[in-house]
Scaffold this motif. Structure first.
Motif, PDB file in Angstrom:
ATOM      1  N   CYS A 265       4.631   7.628  -0.507  1.00 29.15           N
ATOM      2  CA  CYS A 265       4.835   6.539   0.279  1.00 29.15           C
ATOM      3  C   CYS A 265       6.308   6.556   0.780  1.00 29.15           C
ATOM      4  O   CYS A 265       6.641   6.250   1.937  1.00 29.15           O
ATOM      5  CB  CYS A 265       4.802   4.928  -0.861  1.00 29.15           C
ATOM      6  SG  CYS A 265       3.190   4.598  -1.121  1.00 29.15           S
ATOM      7  N   ARG A 269       7.388   6.636   4.802  1.00 30.34           N
ATOM      8  CA  ARG A 269       8.245   5.833   5.258  1.00 30.34           C
ATOM      9  C   ARG A 269       9.496   6.551   5.883  1.00 30.34           C
ATOM     10  O   ARG A 269      10.054   6.331   6.952  1.00 30.34           O
ATOM     11  CB  ARG A 269       8.808   4.834   4.558  1.00 30.34           C
ATOM     12  CG  ARG A 269       7.894   3.760   4.109  1.00 30.34           C
ATOM     13  CD  ARG A 269       8.658   2.627   3.188  1.00 30.34           C
ATOM     14  NE  ARG A 269       9.109   3.040   1.894  1.00 30.34           N
ATOM     15  CZ  ARG A 269       8.261   2.899   0.794  1.00 30.34           C
ATOM     16  NH1 ARG A 269       6.851   2.680   0.918  1.00 30.34           N
ATOM     17  NH2 ARG A 269       8.624   3.539  -0.370  1.00 30.34           N
ATOM     18  N   GLU A 274       4.026   3.468   8.410  1.00 25.60           N
ATOM     19  CA  GLU A 274       4.007   2.490   7.752  1.00 25.60           C
ATOM     20  C   GLU A 274       2.778   2.844   6.806  1.00 25.60           C
ATOM     21  O   GLU A 274       1.785   2.960   7.106  1.00 25.60           O
ATOM     22  CB  GLU A 274       3.815   1.209   8.358  1.00 25.60           C
ATOM     23  CG  GLU A 274       3.528  -0.075   7.640  1.00 25.60           C
ATOM     24  CD  GLU A 274       3.402  -1.372   8.616  1.00 25.60           C
ATOM     25  OE1 GLU A 274       2.780  -2.274   7.843  1.00 25.60           O
ATOM     26  OE2 GLU A 274       4.002  -1.539   9.405  1.00 25.60           O
ATOM     27  N   ARG A 291       2.963  -1.954  -8.951  1.00 25.31           N
ATOM     28  CA  ARG A 291       2.940  -3.347  -8.741  1.00 25.31           C
ATOM     29  C   ARG A 291       4.052  -3.682  -8.277  1.00 25.31           C
ATOM     30  O   ARG A 291       3.894  -4.529  -7.226  1.00 25.31           O
ATOM     31  CB  ARG A 291       2.640  -4.058 -10.100  1.00 25.31           C
ATOM     32  CG  ARG A 291       1.175  -3.765 -10.606  1.00 25.31           C
ATOM     33  CD  ARG A 291       1.088  -4.813 -12.107  1.00 25.31           C
ATOM     34  NE  ARG A 291       1.794  -4.386 -13.102  1.00 25.31           N
ATOM     35  CZ  ARG A 291       1.442  -3.499 -13.880  1.00 25.31           C
ATOM     36  NH1 ARG A 291       0.366  -2.879 -13.793  1.00 25.31           N
ATOM     37  NH2 ARG A 291       2.126  -3.050 -14.893  1.00 25.31           N
ATOM     38  N   VAL A 292       5.077  -2.829  -8.453  1.00 30.93           N
ATOM     39  CA  VAL A 292       6.354  -3.495  -7.648  1.00 30.93           C
ATOM     40  C   VAL A 292       6.743  -2.976  -6.393  1.00 30.93           C
ATOM     41  O   VAL A 292       7.876  -3.236  -5.665  1.00 30.93           O
ATOM     42  CB  VAL A 292       7.536  -3.508  -8.862  1.00 30.93           C
ATOM     43  CG1 VAL A 292       7.170  -4.264 -10.080  1.00 30.93           C
ATOM     44  CG2 VAL A 292       7.926  -1.978  -9.044  1.00 30.93           C
ATOM     45  N   THR A 293       6.182  -1.657  -6.031  1.00 28.33           N
ATOM     46  CA  THR A 293       6.400  -1.035  -5.003  1.00 28.33           C
ATOM     47  C   THR A 293       5.925  -1.822  -3.614  1.00 28.33           C
ATOM     48  O   THR A 293       5.035  -2.605  -3.895  1.00 28.33           O
ATOM     49  CB  THR A 293       5.916   0.412  -4.774  1.00 28.33           C
ATOM     50  OG1 THR A 293       6.354   1.312  -3.892  1.00 28.33           O
ATOM     51  CG2 THR A 293       4.370   0.500  -4.972  1.00 28.33           C
ATOM     52  N   TYR A 294       6.454  -1.246  -2.471  1.00 24.33           N
ATOM     53  CA  TYR A 294       5.956  -1.986  -1.343  1.00 24.33           C
ATOM     54  C   TYR A 294       5.522  -1.283  -0.395  1.00 24.33           C
ATOM     55  O   TYR A 294       6.184  -0.213  -0.090  1.00 24.33           O
ATOM     56  CB  TYR A 294       7.020  -2.765  -0.620  1.00 24.33           C
ATOM     57  CG  TYR A 294       6.410  -3.746   0.644  1.00 24.33           C
ATOM     58  CD1 TYR A 294       5.735  -4.916   0.362  1.00 24.33           C
ATOM     59  CD2 TYR A 294       6.646  -3.289   1.922  1.00 24.33           C
ATOM     60  CE1 TYR A 294       5.305  -5.559   1.646  1.00 24.33           C
ATOM     61  CE2 TYR A 294       6.370  -3.762   2.898  1.00 24.33           C
ATOM     62  CZ  TYR A 294       5.401  -4.898   2.736  1.00 24.33           C
ATOM     63  OH  TYR A 294       5.158  -5.730   4.152  1.00 24.33           O
ATOM     64  N   PRO A 295       3.956  -1.205   0.118  1.00 24.80           N
ATOM     65  CA  PRO A 295       3.274  -2.362  -0.237  1.00 24.80           C
ATOM     66  C   PRO A 295       2.598  -2.216  -1.741  1.00 24.80           C
ATOM     67  O   PRO A 295       2.737  -0.787  -2.196  1.00 24.80           O
ATOM     68  CB  PRO A 295       2.100  -2.386   0.709  1.00 24.80           C
ATOM     69  CG  PRO A 295       2.103  -0.994   1.202  1.00 24.80           C
ATOM     70  CD  PRO A 295       3.377  -0.602   1.196  1.00 24.80           C
ATOM     71  N   ALA A 296       2.308  -3.149  -2.486  1.00 19.58           N
ATOM     72  CA  ALA A 296       1.479  -2.962  -3.743  1.00 19.58           C
ATOM     73  C   ALA A 296       0.416  -1.795  -3.764  1.00 19.58           C
ATOM     74  O   ALA A 296      -0.238  -1.795  -2.773  1.00 19.58           O
ATOM     75  CB  ALA A 296       1.174  -4.205  -4.251  1.00 19.58           C
ATOM     76  N   ARG A 337      -4.985  -2.885  -3.801  1.00 20.75           N
ATOM     77  CA  ARG A 337      -3.944  -3.775  -3.464  1.00 20.75           C
ATOM     78  C   ARG A 337      -3.777  -3.186  -1.789  1.00 20.75           C
ATOM     79  O   ARG A 337      -4.474  -2.841  -1.400  1.00 20.75           O
ATOM     80  CB  ARG A 337      -2.811  -3.409  -4.184  1.00 20.75           C
ATOM     81  CG  ARG A 337      -2.990  -3.798  -5.707  1.00 20.75           C
ATOM     82  CD  ARG A 337      -1.620  -3.600  -6.507  1.00 20.75           C
ATOM     83  NE  ARG A 337      -1.817  -4.063  -7.685  1.00 20.75           N
ATOM     84  CZ  ARG A 337      -1.776  -3.169  -8.997  1.00 20.75           C
ATOM     85  NH1 ARG A 337      -1.682  -1.993  -8.779  1.00 20.75           N
ATOM     86  NH2 ARG A 337      -1.895  -3.830 -10.091  1.00 20.75           N
ATOM     87  N   GLU A 338      -2.354  -3.512  -1.360  1.00 25.24           N
ATOM     88  CA  GLU A 338      -2.188  -3.675  -0.041  1.00 25.24           C
ATOM     89  C   GLU A 338      -2.138  -2.208   0.552  1.00 25.24           C
ATOM     90  O   GLU A 338      -1.857  -1.983   1.667  1.00 25.24           O
ATOM     91  CB  GLU A 338      -1.142  -4.354   0.405  1.00 25.24           C
ATOM     92  CG  GLU A 338      -1.255  -6.044  -0.047  1.00 25.24           C
ATOM     93  CD  GLU A 338      -1.255  -6.407  -1.498  1.00 25.24           C
ATOM     94  OE1 GLU A 338      -0.605  -5.636  -2.197  1.00 25.24           O
ATOM     95  OE2 GLU A 338      -1.809  -7.414  -1.852  1.00 25.24           O
ATOM     96  N   SER A 339      -1.954  -1.074  -0.295  1.00 23.10           N
ATOM     97  CA  SER A 339      -1.643   0.089   0.395  1.00 23.10           C
ATOM     98  C   SER A 339      -2.727   0.841   0.767  1.00 23.10           C
ATOM     99  O   SER A 339      -2.473   1.877   1.586  1.00 23.10           O
ATOM    100  CB  SER A 339      -1.071   1.149  -0.829  1.00 23.10           C
ATOM    101  OG  SER A 339      -1.864   1.236  -1.928  1.00 23.10           O
TER     102      SER A 339
END
Length: 344
Positions: A265, A269, A274, A291-296, A337-339
């Motif tokens: 990730c 970036r 993205e 869980r804490v990375t963005y996006p999860a 999750r969102e990734s």
């Protein structure tokens, strides 16, 4: 450390047979580093030939009381370790066992092997059983444990264990298949894999699950889409940059660990892309970082607490004299999750 048995051949005898020094024999017996593979094999053969085994200083009637268990782990600072240890400690309280925890040499940056002299320590303090977690041991060490009647169980074995040693692990191949199938269902066909360390059993299993999912979808495995990250974030960053430099880069990446997925990730970036929208990324483990990375991070959850609990339970049963062998595989869970996003 006592270097000779009370009756039988000494280390000096073994050293003469193998054509090496006594300190070299001691290193092999205790699993220390600094011995060439060919030399280690020659010394091991000599040890087997003469039946050498060091006699512990603790008398036989004071060893293996049935309450003390040694846990040797590949490092103690990771989320992986804390979760497995949580399961071990919970099971130990329920069963009524005392636990001594030690980190392998890998904690200091070496390979995943127990620290030198570990057999001396555990045998001399009267250990009733040994639980090895993600560490590699030698056949000579397992023979020594067998000789002294100290049962052993391996959680997350790195390589194929000796016959008769029970093992516990997650369903690595099925978990990898499930997450790759998820990416396929989102419409991705150009799916890359950043693998772990090729010799490790879990790495082989996760690569196999990825390959099986692609085969079932009628997608040919591309060799340029499979790179090794060796379970290290910096190497995963390098691998991801290599994938992005391809004439036809992947639209999705499955990394064999969450830490490598986080590295992927970061590389994405850094290119101004993205995660999710441009390239989907999935990992394996479901550690806190996922869980804490963005996006999860979409990932495969390993039952780490259950692995520790089941491993200790199997060891306790062996300590009570039950005949326990074979491999116990615990189910994984796909966590979306969102990734990972549907392919446009």
């Amino acid at each position: 450390m006592v270097d000779a048995v009370r009756s039988g051949p000494t280390m000096a005898v073994v050293a003469r047979m193998a054509g090496v020094s006594v300190p070299t024999v001691s290193k092999v017996v205790n699993g220390r580093e600094g011995v060439a593979t060919a030399t280690r094999d020659r010394v091991t053969a000599a040890l087997k030939q003469v039946g050498y085994l060091r006699e512990p200083s603790t008398p036989a009637d004071q060893r293996g009381s049935g309450r003390l268990v040694d846990v040797v782990m590949h490092g103690l600072r990771s989320t992986y370790a804390s979760n497995v240890l949580g399961g071990i400690e919970a099971a130990a309280r329920e069963i009524g066992l005392d636990v001594v925890v030690a980190a392998s040499d890998a904690e200091l940056g070496s390979r995943e092997s127990p620290a030198g002299g570990w057999l001396d320590h555990l045998i001399d303090r009267g250990t009733g059983g040994v639980l090895l977690v993600l560490v590699e041991t030698t056949s000579a060490q397992h023979e020594w444990l067998t000789h002294f009647g100290i049962p052993c169980v391996i959680v997350d074995p790195i390589t194929t264990p000796p016959p008769g040693v029970p093992t516990v692990a997650a369903s690595n191949e099925k978990g990898a298949y499930d997450v790759t199938r998820h990416l396929l269902d989102l419409g991705h066909e150009r799916i890359a894999h950043i693998g772990g360390s090729p010799p490790k059993l879990c790495s082989k299993a996760r690569l196999s699950g990825y390959r099986t999912a692609l085969n079932e979808a009628g997608i040919e495995l591309r060799s340029d889409y499979v790179l090794d990250g060796n379970f290290h974030e910096p190497e995963a960053i390098t691998a991801m940059h290599q994938l992005l430099d391809l004439p036809e880069p992947p639209t999705a990446v499955f990394a064999a660990s969450d830490l490598m997925a986080v590295g992927a990730c970061r590389a994405i970036r850094a290119r101004g892309l993205e995660v999710g929208r441009d390239i989907s990324v999935a990992g394996f483990d479901d550690v806190d970082e996922a869980r804490v990375t963005y996006p999860a991070l979409t990932t495969v959850r390993q039952p780490l607490i259950d692995m520790g609990r089941v491993g200790l339970d199997l060891l306790a049963r062996r300590m009570r004299g039950e005949e326990i062998t074979g491999h116990t595989e615990l189910p994984t869970e796909l966590v979306i999750r969102e990734s990972t996003v549907r392919r446009h």
